[in-house]
Scaffold this motif. Structure first.
Motif, PDB file in Angstrom:
ATOM      1  N   ALA A 422       0.837  -1.200   0.000  1.00  0.00           N
ATOM      2  CA  ALA A 422       0.000   0.000   0.000  1.00  0.00           C
ATOM      3  C   ALA A 422       0.872   1.249   0.000  1.00  0.00           C
ATOM      4  CB  ALA A 422      -0.927  -0.007   1.208  1.00  0.00           C
ATOM      5  N   ARG A 423       0.495   2.230  -0.803  1.00  0.00           N
ATOM      6  CA  ARG A 423       1.237   3.476  -0.910  1.00  0.00           C
ATOM      7  C   ARG A 423       0.281   4.662  -0.748  1.00  0.00           C
ATOM      8  NH1 ARG A 423       4.991   0.651   0.024  1.00  0.00           N
ATOM      9  NH2 ARG A 423       6.725   0.127  -1.370  1.00  0.00           N
ATOM     10  N   THR A 424       0.869   5.844  -0.579  1.00  0.00           N
ATOM     11  CA  THR A 424       0.090   7.076  -0.485  1.00  0.00           C
ATOM     12  C   THR A 424       0.434   7.977  -1.673  1.00  0.00           C
ATOM     13  OG1 THR A 424       1.729   8.333   0.776  1.00  0.00           O
ATOM     14  CG2 THR A 424       0.242   6.904   2.028  1.00  0.00           C
ATOM     15  N   LEU A 425      -0.334   9.031  -1.854  1.00  0.00           N
ATOM     16  CA  LEU A 425      -0.033   9.958  -2.945  1.00  0.00           C
ATOM     17  C   LEU A 425       1.286  10.684  -2.737  1.00  0.00           C
ATOM     18  CD1 LEU A 425      -3.439  11.576  -3.966  1.00  0.00           C
ATOM     19  CD2 LEU A 425      -2.296   9.556  -4.853  1.00  0.00           C
ATOM     20  N   ASP A 426       1.753  10.738  -1.496  1.00  0.00           N
ATOM     21  CA  ASP A 426       3.064  11.342  -1.249  1.00  0.00           C
ATOM     22  C   ASP A 426       4.170  10.537  -1.928  1.00  0.00           C
ATOM     23  OD1 ASP A 426       2.098  13.484   0.179  1.00  0.00           O
ATOM     24  OD2 ASP A 426       2.331  12.513   2.133  1.00  0.00           O
ATOM     25  N   ASN A 427       3.969   9.223  -2.069  1.00  0.00           N
ATOM     26  CA  ASN A 427       4.945   8.407  -2.790  1.00  0.00           C
ATOM     27  C   ASN A 427       4.995   8.789  -4.261  1.00  0.00           C
ATOM     28  OD1 ASN A 427       3.727   6.124  -0.575  1.00  0.00           O
ATOM     29  ND2 ASN A 427       5.950   6.288  -0.742  1.00  0.00           N
ATOM     30  N   ILE A 428       3.856   9.141  -4.828  1.00  0.00           N
ATOM     31  CA  ILE A 428       3.820   9.583  -6.226  1.00  0.00           C
ATOM     32  C   ILE A 428       4.442  10.970  -6.344  1.00  0.00           C
ATOM     33  CG2 ILE A 428       2.350  10.050  -8.208  1.00  0.00           C
ATOM     34  CD1 ILE A 428       2.426   7.115  -7.368  1.00  0.00           C
ATOM     35  N   ARG A 429       4.095  11.853  -5.418  1.00  0.00           N
ATOM     36  CA  ARG A 429       4.651  13.213  -5.467  1.00  0.00           C
ATOM     37  C   ARG A 429       6.166  13.197  -5.296  1.00  0.00           C
ATOM     38  NH1 ARG A 429       0.073  14.028  -1.804  1.00  0.00           N
ATOM     39  NH2 ARG A 429      -1.678  14.865  -3.001  1.00  0.00           N
ATOM     40  N   ALA A 430       6.672  12.240  -4.540  1.00  0.00           N
ATOM     41  CA  ALA A 430       8.118  12.173  -4.305  1.00  0.00           C
ATOM     42  C   ALA A 430       8.896  11.865  -5.580  1.00  0.00           C
ATOM     43  CB  ALA A 430       8.424  11.110  -3.246  1.00  0.00           C
ATOM     44  N   LEU A 431       8.228  11.361  -6.609  1.00  0.00           N
ATOM     45  CA  LEU A 431       8.901  11.087  -7.874  1.00  0.00           C
ATOM     46  C   LEU A 431       9.259  12.376  -8.606  1.00  0.00           C
ATOM     47  CD1 LEU A 431       6.622   8.173  -9.174  1.00  0.00           C
ATOM     48  CD2 LEU A 431       8.757   7.992  -7.887  1.00  0.00           C
ATOM     49  N   GLY A 432       8.600  13.474  -8.233  1.00  0.00           N
ATOM     50  CA  GLY A 432       8.852  14.760  -8.872  1.00  0.00           C
ATOM     51  C   GLY A 432       7.571  15.344  -9.433  1.00  0.00           C
ATOM     52  N   VAL A 433       7.271  16.576  -9.062  1.00  0.00           N
ATOM     53  CA  VAL A 433       6.066  17.249  -9.554  1.00  0.00           C
ATOM     54  C   VAL A 433       6.435  18.657 -10.002  1.00  0.00           C
ATOM     55  CG1 VAL A 433       4.470  15.937  -8.095  1.00  0.00           C
ATOM     56  CG2 VAL A 433       5.487  18.054  -7.224  1.00  0.00           C
ATOM     57  N   ASN A 434       5.617  19.202 -10.868  1.00  0.00           N
ATOM     58  CA  ASN A 434       5.827  20.577 -11.321  1.00  0.00           C
ATOM     59  C   ASN A 434       5.451  21.564 -10.224  1.00  0.00           C
ATOM     60  OD1 ASN A 434       6.713  19.934 -13.886  1.00  0.00           O
ATOM     61  ND2 ASN A 434       4.701  20.134 -14.830  1.00  0.00           N
ATOM     62  N   SER A 435       6.175  22.653 -10.174  1.00  0.00           N
ATOM     63  CA  SER A 435       5.771  23.766  -9.325  1.00  0.00           C
ATOM     64  C   SER A 435       4.603  24.493  -9.991  1.00  0.00           C
ATOM     65  CB  SER A 435       6.937  24.734  -9.125  1.00  0.00           C
ATOM     66  OG  SER A 435       7.298  25.320 -10.371  1.00  0.00           O
ATOM     67  N   ASP A 436       3.925  25.352  -9.239  1.00  0.00           N
ATOM     68  CA  ASP A 436       2.850  26.156  -9.825  1.00  0.00           C
ATOM     69  C   ASP A 436       3.386  27.027 -10.962  1.00  0.00           C
ATOM     70  OD1 ASP A 436       0.976  25.111  -8.115  1.00  0.00           O
ATOM     71  OD2 ASP A 436       1.186  26.724  -6.624  1.00  0.00           O
ATOM     72  N   GLU A 437       4.621  27.516 -10.801  1.00  0.00           N
ATOM     73  CA  GLU A 437       5.214  28.367 -11.832  1.00  0.00           C
ATOM     74  C   GLU A 437       5.443  27.582 -13.134  1.00  0.00           C
ATOM     75  OE1 GLU A 437       5.699  30.060  -7.948  1.00  0.00           O
ATOM     76  OE2 GLU A 437       6.334  28.101  -8.723  1.00  0.00           O
ATOM     77  N   ASP A 438       5.880  26.336 -12.997  1.00  0.00           N
ATOM     78  CA  ASP A 438       6.094  25.535 -14.204  1.00  0.00           C
ATOM     79  C   ASP A 438       4.774  25.181 -14.873  1.00  0.00           C
ATOM     80  OD1 ASP A 438       8.793  25.651 -14.058  1.00  0.00           O
ATOM     81  OD2 ASP A 438       9.111  23.620 -13.321  1.00  0.00           O
ATOM     82  N   ASN A 439       3.753  24.855 -14.082  1.00  0.00           N
ATOM     83  CA  ASN A 439       2.436  24.606 -14.674  1.00  0.00           C
ATOM     84  C   ASN A 439       1.938  25.839 -15.420  1.00  0.00           C
ATOM     85  OD1 ASN A 439       1.955  21.914 -14.069  1.00  0.00           O
ATOM     86  ND2 ASN A 439       1.121  22.361 -12.043  1.00  0.00           N
ATOM     87  N   GLN A 440       2.247  27.025 -14.861  1.00  0.00           N
ATOM     88  CA  GLN A 440       1.857  28.266 -15.531  1.00  0.00           C
ATOM     89  C   GLN A 440       2.581  28.402 -16.871  1.00  0.00           C
ATOM     90  OE1 GLN A 440      -0.523  29.928 -14.172  1.00  0.00           O
ATOM     91  NE2 GLN A 440      -0.292  32.148 -14.299  1.00  0.00           N
ATOM     92  N   ARG A 441       3.838  27.971 -16.914  1.00  0.00           N
ATOM     93  CA  ARG A 441       4.592  28.027 -18.168  1.00  0.00           C
ATOM     94  C   ARG A 441       3.951  27.127 -19.228  1.00  0.00           C
ATOM     95  NH1 ARG A 441       8.969  28.429 -14.266  1.00  0.00           N
ATOM     96  NH2 ARG A 441      10.311  30.232 -14.764  1.00  0.00           N
TER      97      ARG A 441
END
Length: 722
Positions: A422-441
């Motif tokens: 069993a895993r949590t969404l934090d395990n997925i986020r730990a793989l790397g996520v965009n910052s809000d600034e990058d999503n804006q780009r």
């Protein structure tokens, strides 16, 4: 005068080098001839299994160039009619079909070996004029219904294995028709197109560097309504110039005596690009590559139905790799955090998501490599029924080799043990996520793309379409570098005439160089240096690409010009709320409130099993094998079917999550009065709990409580604990 050792090794090397050159040219000649021969076929493919056509997509109400075929099991292979059939779907991303079944150790091969009937969805080189992505999804739904209708005795809906581009297409189909699909295995499939990490995933910047998707429209118009898949192949090859321009050809040249067969097998698939309708490719580029609209729920069918991946109720299994530079793990798994804010939402939605991360294999290896087929794909094929039974939630599949310390190896199929952790969404986020600034780009890129697309369609497109013709489009395709480099080495080129005869002479008088020849060592050193130079170029290019992208689309001026200035909130990528879904979840909770004391001995045993195992937050195939064995011992008229067992397990899991204490206290009310029946049920529970060896302390404490609830205090439980 006798020759010196220096002359000997010099002569030996150059004779070998000349012979290798001739043999390499001959292999390229064979590759070119294969390209020419396959180009003349109506349905070229690389399937190595016998098959029969079941359904031709061109005969459907909305015709497409896809087809469903049944894989004929090799002689001596036993197919279990009770097991769900497998359907392997190959990607139409520039290449032809068949890679999922190109050899025995393949997705098709392991499915058949595991006793599943197997089908394959492929496609023709030429699209049906006017076909759309929605038409293809409708065809795939019709194919899956056809497979299900042929296997009504199977205890489960068809399992779908979707490679790369086929993954998002199958997910769209399943979101529209969730009632017809079983578990879905996504192999190297991108679903979250903006995702990635800086410094590692440059392909996601391509749309921005090209100014959006107007060049896609231009390519389609110059192709007279057809988009050449060779352009997609060229994009893939540009990611690793060292391999494309040096390492792959040098690998053939340096090992031409042994490498030719493997090289030709792969190049036969790689070297025959297929075509797409310009409208299909434009839809993909606008809505996925640049728009990234799939996981945000912004895509709708022509009838107005929203494509919401949360509609899928079947288990979704994701196979991805850190070595994949085309579909990195962030793009393969980022859709989970796009759809859900917490793992509890996954459970509330009744969705089971399983993922596994390979450390090194590249993109093509995920669905081509024999090692991946015999390990990951074989394990998923043999454990698919277990995955289908697992309660809703997010899990990571951990595959380990069975060794001397493995408990109960007799319950493990093959030489690998699969455990779902069993895993949590934090395990997925730990793989790397965009910052809000990058999503804006990336959102800025999408806006710029719309503007440039509008300008192109208004100013340039009419002239391009007026000048394009079938003949001009065909000439463009023939002279595309990714086609020309194959055809130019075929026998159609008169300069290649002497090569075949020379190669025959070389093979008859082959004089390979000795491994310790100093010139051979120098050659290998030069090759390594060339690869290093190409890799250095790639790193500089990728770093420059990222810097230009971040600087350009991070400009406050540009963002303001397209309506995304700093006064706007950060771009939200979460899918919108669905009030109907939330109402259904609330209704389910109300229904569960009435189910705590409903059921009998099977429900009591399964509830106790889930209660004890919940502290470990994992399940493996040994427990499932024991559950299956106990189920098989029941009389046929009392035995739960696998769908019934799945529904019962899910309900007991949800009851425990809703109110664990109330669910546990209600166990005695589910038990029969017969002490013998209760004891038999408790012993079955012990067998299932003991399949993994010793229990941890908290699980042992819970088992002791269950023992008391079953009225078994007279005899202590026989399961050891750590």
């Amino acid at each position: 005068m006798p020759s010196t050792p220096e002359v000997n090794f010099f002569q030996e090397y150059w004779i070998d080098a000349w012979q290798r050159s001739i043999l390499t040219l001959d292999v390229l000649r064979e590759r070119g001839n294969a390209y020419v021969e396959r180009s003349a076929r109506t349905a070229p493919h690389v399937l190595s299994f016998a098959f029969e056509v079941v359904r031709d997509g061109r005969t459907l109400p909305r015709p497409v160039n896809y087809a469903l075929v049944r894989i004929v099991p090799p002689q001596g292979t036993a197919i279990d009619s009770a097991k769900p059939p497998f359907v392997v779907v190959d990607p139409r991303a520039g290449h032809g079909p068949g890679i999922g079944g190109m050899k025995q150790e393949s997705e098709v091969g392991v499915a058949v070996a595991a006793g599943h009937a197997c089908y394959f969805i492929g496609f023709l080189s030429q699209p049906v004029p006017g076909q759309t992505i929605e038409d293809v999804c409708a065809a795939e739904a019709a194919f899956i219904e056809e497979v299900a209708g042929r296997h009504r005795e199977a205890q489960g809906k068809p399992v779908i294995v979707a490679n790369c581009q086929a993954g998002w297409q199958i997910m769209m189909m399943a979101a529209i028709r969730p009632d017809i699909v079983g578990p879905i295995l996504l192999a190297g499939s991108p679903l979250s197109y903006w995702a990635g990490v800086r410094g590692r995933n440059p392909m996601r910047y391509l749309g921005g560097m090209l100014g959006g998707t107007w060049l896609t429209a231009l390519a389609g118009d110059m192709g007279n309504g057809t988009f050449d898949g060779a352009n997609l192949v060229a994009n893939f090859e540009s990611l690793n110039p060292a391999n494309t321009y040096w390492e792959k050809p040098y690998q053939l040249y340096s090992k031409v005596d042994t490498e030719a067969s493997r090289f030709l097998d792969f190049e036969t698939w790689w070297g025959h690009p297929v075509l797409l309708n310009a409208g299909e490719m434009q839809w993909i580029a606008d809505n996925l590559f640049v728009g990234n609209k799939l996981t945000s729920g912004e895509i709708r069918t022509s009838s107005g139905v929203r494509v919401d991946l949360r509609n899928i109720r079947s288990p979704i299994i994701v196979l991805c790799s850190w070595g994949d530079n085309i579909t990195p793990p962030q793009q393969a798994l980022g859709w989970i955090t796009d759809l859900y804010g917490h793992e509890d939402e996954i459970v509330a939605n009744g969705q089971t998501i399983v993922y596994t991360l390979h450390q090194t294999i590249g993109h093509l290896g995920i669905f081509v490599s024999g090692k991946i087929a015999s390990r990951e794909h074989a394990e998923f094929a043999s454990c698919m029924e277990m995955i289908d039974l697992v309660p809703p939630g997010l899990y990571e599949a951990v595959i380990e080799e069975v060794n001397e310390g493995t408990e109960r190896p007799d319950l493990v199929h093959g030489k690998y043990l699969m455990t779902l952790e069993a895993r949590t969404l934090d395990n997925i986020r730990a793989l790397g996520v965009n910052s809000d600034e990058d999503n804006q780009r990336f959102a800025t890129v999408a806006r710029v793309s719309e503007i440039n697309q509008g300008l192109y369609r208004t100013i340039v497109q009419p002239a391009v379409q007026a000048s394009a013709s079938d003949r001009s489009a065909e000439m463009l395709r023939e002279f595309h570098p990714n086609r020309l480099r194959f055809a130019s080495f075929s026998d159609q080129n008169p300069l290649m005439g002497p090569v075949k005869g020379l190669a025959e002479q070389v093979r008859a008088n082959r004089q390979p160089v000795s491994p310790d020849n100093p010139l051979l060592s120098l050659e290998r050193a030069a090759s390594a240096w060339i690869s290093t130079c190409w890799e250095g170029y790639r790193q500089v290019r990728d770093a420059a690409t990222e810097a230009i992208f971040l600087g350009t689309y991070g400009s406050p001026l540009l963002q303001s010009m397209v309506g995304l200035g700093t006064h706007h909130a950060p771009t939200e990528r979460r899918v919108a709320r669905d009030l109907i879904r939330e109402a259904d979840e609330a209704q389910l909770r109300i229904q569960l409130q009435q189910r705590f004391e409903v059921g009998g001995l099977p429900q009591a045993v399964l509830r106790a099993l889930v209660y004890v195992r919940m502290v470990q937050r994992s399940v493996d195939e040994r427990s499932f094998a024991m559950l299956q064995a106990i189920r098989d011992m029941q009389p046929l008229n009392d035995r739960m079917s696998l769908p019934e067992l799945k529904a019962c397990l899910k309900e007991q899991f949800l009851l425990l999550r809703l109110d664990e204490e109330r669910a546990v206290r209600a166990i005695p009310r589910l038990l029969p009065e017969s002490e013998a029946a209760r004891r038999a049920g408790f012993e079955a529970l012990l067998e299932m709990l003991g399949a993994r060896g010793a229990l941890p302390d908290e699980a042992a404490r819970r088992l002791a409580r269950v023992e008391s609830l079953f009225g078994m205090n007279a005899q202590p439980a026989k399961v050891a604990h750590a």
